[in-house]
Design an enzyme around this catalytic site. Structure first.
Site, PDB file in Angstrom:
ATOM      1  N   CYS A 242      84.110  56.190  42.174  1.00 31.05           N
ATOM      2  CA  CYS A 242      85.539  55.943  41.963  1.00 31.05           C
ATOM      3  C   CYS A 242      85.765  54.798  40.984  1.00 31.05           C
ATOM      4  CB  CYS A 242      86.224  55.666  43.295  1.00 31.05           C
ATOM      5  SG  CYS A 242      86.379  57.158  44.313  1.00 31.05           S
TER       6      CYS A 242
ATOM      7  N   GLN B 187      84.048  51.497  48.811  1.00 34.13           N
ATOM      8  CA  GLN B 187      83.103  50.874  47.885  1.00 34.13           C
ATOM      9  C   GLN B 187      82.425  51.901  46.979  1.00 34.13           C
ATOM     10  OE1 GLN B 187      82.642  47.596  47.197  1.00 34.13           O
ATOM     11  NE2 GLN B 187      84.434  47.328  48.507  1.00 34.13           N
ATOM     12  N   SER B 188      83.116  52.986  46.706  1.00 31.68           N
ATOM     13  CA  SER B 188      82.561  54.064  45.888  1.00 31.68           C
ATOM     14  C   SER B 188      82.298  53.620  44.448  1.00 31.68           C
ATOM     15  CB  SER B 188      83.537  55.248  45.882  1.00 31.68           C
ATOM     16  OG  SER B 188      83.203  56.176  44.881  1.00 31.68           O
ATOM     17  N   ASN B 189      81.044  53.765  44.023  1.00 27.31           N
ATOM     18  CA  ASN B 189      80.692  53.536  42.616  1.00 27.31           C
ATOM     19  C   ASN B 189      81.307  54.615  41.732  1.00 27.31           C
ATOM     20  OD1 ASN B 189      78.810  51.284  43.062  1.00 27.31           O
ATOM     21  ND2 ASN B 189      77.545  52.817  44.081  1.00 27.31           N
TER      22      ASN B 189
END
Length: 326
Positions: free
Chosen positions: A76, A72-74
């Site tokens: 990325c 859930q990386s912002n």
């Protein structure tokens, strides 16, 4: 160096007074810096860093970008969007195993055209070197963005952000005493510190730790200090940095990274229902709770002007919907 940017976002982002919330905490005047409105695939603070990374990648003739993070990386998701805009191939190394269903940031990264590699326990870029070598063997010219975009070049995004804030404060004839924000990989924190010192602002930084696990073999404080030492030389700042300049507030990260507690739910609901602004449950929600805990318990000087720097993260709410509804 600070002018070497590839235009990606909507800047300046709004600086707003939180009138309703200031009535809830009458000892303080509360403001918010809306980097959730920075544009580029629902916005967020990483757009500022990516302007510098994408400029450098293109100037070096690269055609492919690799970076890493949690599913859930912002960072990325915003990297995938930046690559789409710049015409670069994007590879993301994401922790965990491939899920049955994609949602939240993972779904958006997929829609934005990123090539996704699932890396099990390695969510902080441990496998970047191997992937880079594999891509270079396919004659790709690869540019590596570190985990969270957190090195000196990425930190320049927030040195630049302080310059933007200073202009807004001068225009509004406003003095800010404290800035609360989420710190997880250290680049935003280091950039704010360098920017405040470079542009001569008197503001106390309140870096709320999000992830109790450090980076590589050291603590996050040490990673931030390393960037500060590099930035001090590059920007010719007349100050000697110590670990005190890189310290995080660690009272709120005990549950661990991405673990949603009552604290994050309280923070999200309070800002949403008082100001109509949405936080996320991993980063900004945890940091905002840290701020309201300080306000509630008068842990900072009364009658201060307090700014919350909203770093974005909206899409993660959909991934964590079940926990948020409990």
């Amino acid at each position: 160096m600070l002018n070497n940017k590839y235009k990606l976002g909507f800047f300046p982002t709004p600086l707003e007074k939180m009138d309703n919330l200031s009535k809830v905490y009458p000892n303080y005047n509360l403001y918010i810096k809306r980097d959730d409105n920075s544009g580029l695939a629902s916005g967020g603070n990483k757009v500022r860093k990516l302007q510098f990374f994408i400029y450098e990648a293109l100037s070096k003739g690269c055609d492919t970008v690799v970076t890493a993070g949690a599913q859930q990386s912002n960072h990325c998701r915003q990297t995938a969007a930046a690559c789409s805009k710049a015409g670069l191939e994007c590879h993301l190394l994401l922790g965990g195993n491939k899920p049955k269903n994609y949602n939240g940031n993972l779904l958006l990264s997929h829609l934005l055209g990123a090539k996704i590699h699932f890396t099990g326990d390695n969510r902080k870029g441990e496998d970047i070197i191997k992937l880079k070598q594999d891509l270079e063997a396919q004659t790709k010219n690869v540019y590596e963005i570190p985990y969270g975009g957190s090195n000196l070049l990425g930190a320049y995004g927030f040195v630049d952000a302080v310059k933007e804030l200073k202009k807004q404060l001068l225009k509004e004839n406003l003095k800010i005493d404290y800035i609360f924000f989420a710190s997880s990989s250290g680049g935003t924190q280091a950039g704010l510190r360098l920017g405040i010192d470079l542009y001569g602002l008197d503001i106390k930084l309140m870096a709320i730790s999000i992830d109790k696990i450090g980076l590589e073999d050291g603590t996050l404080d040490e990673a931030v200090l390393k960037i500060l030492h590099q930035g001090q030389k590059e920007l010719n700042i007349q100050k000697t940095y110590s670990i005190k300049d890189a310290t995080l507030i660690r009272d709120y990260d005990k549950p661990g990274y991405g673990v949603i507690t009552q604290n994050e739910k309280i923070a999200i609901k309070q800002l949403a229902q008082s100001e109509g602004v949405l936080l996320d449950p991993v980063y900004s929600g945890r940091a905002f709770y840290g701020m309201i805990d300080h306000l509630k318990n008068n842990k900072i000087e009364k009658n201060s002007n307090v700014l919350f720097w909203h770093t974005g993260g909206l899409p993660a709410n959909f991934y964590y919907s079940e926990e948020l509804l409990k």
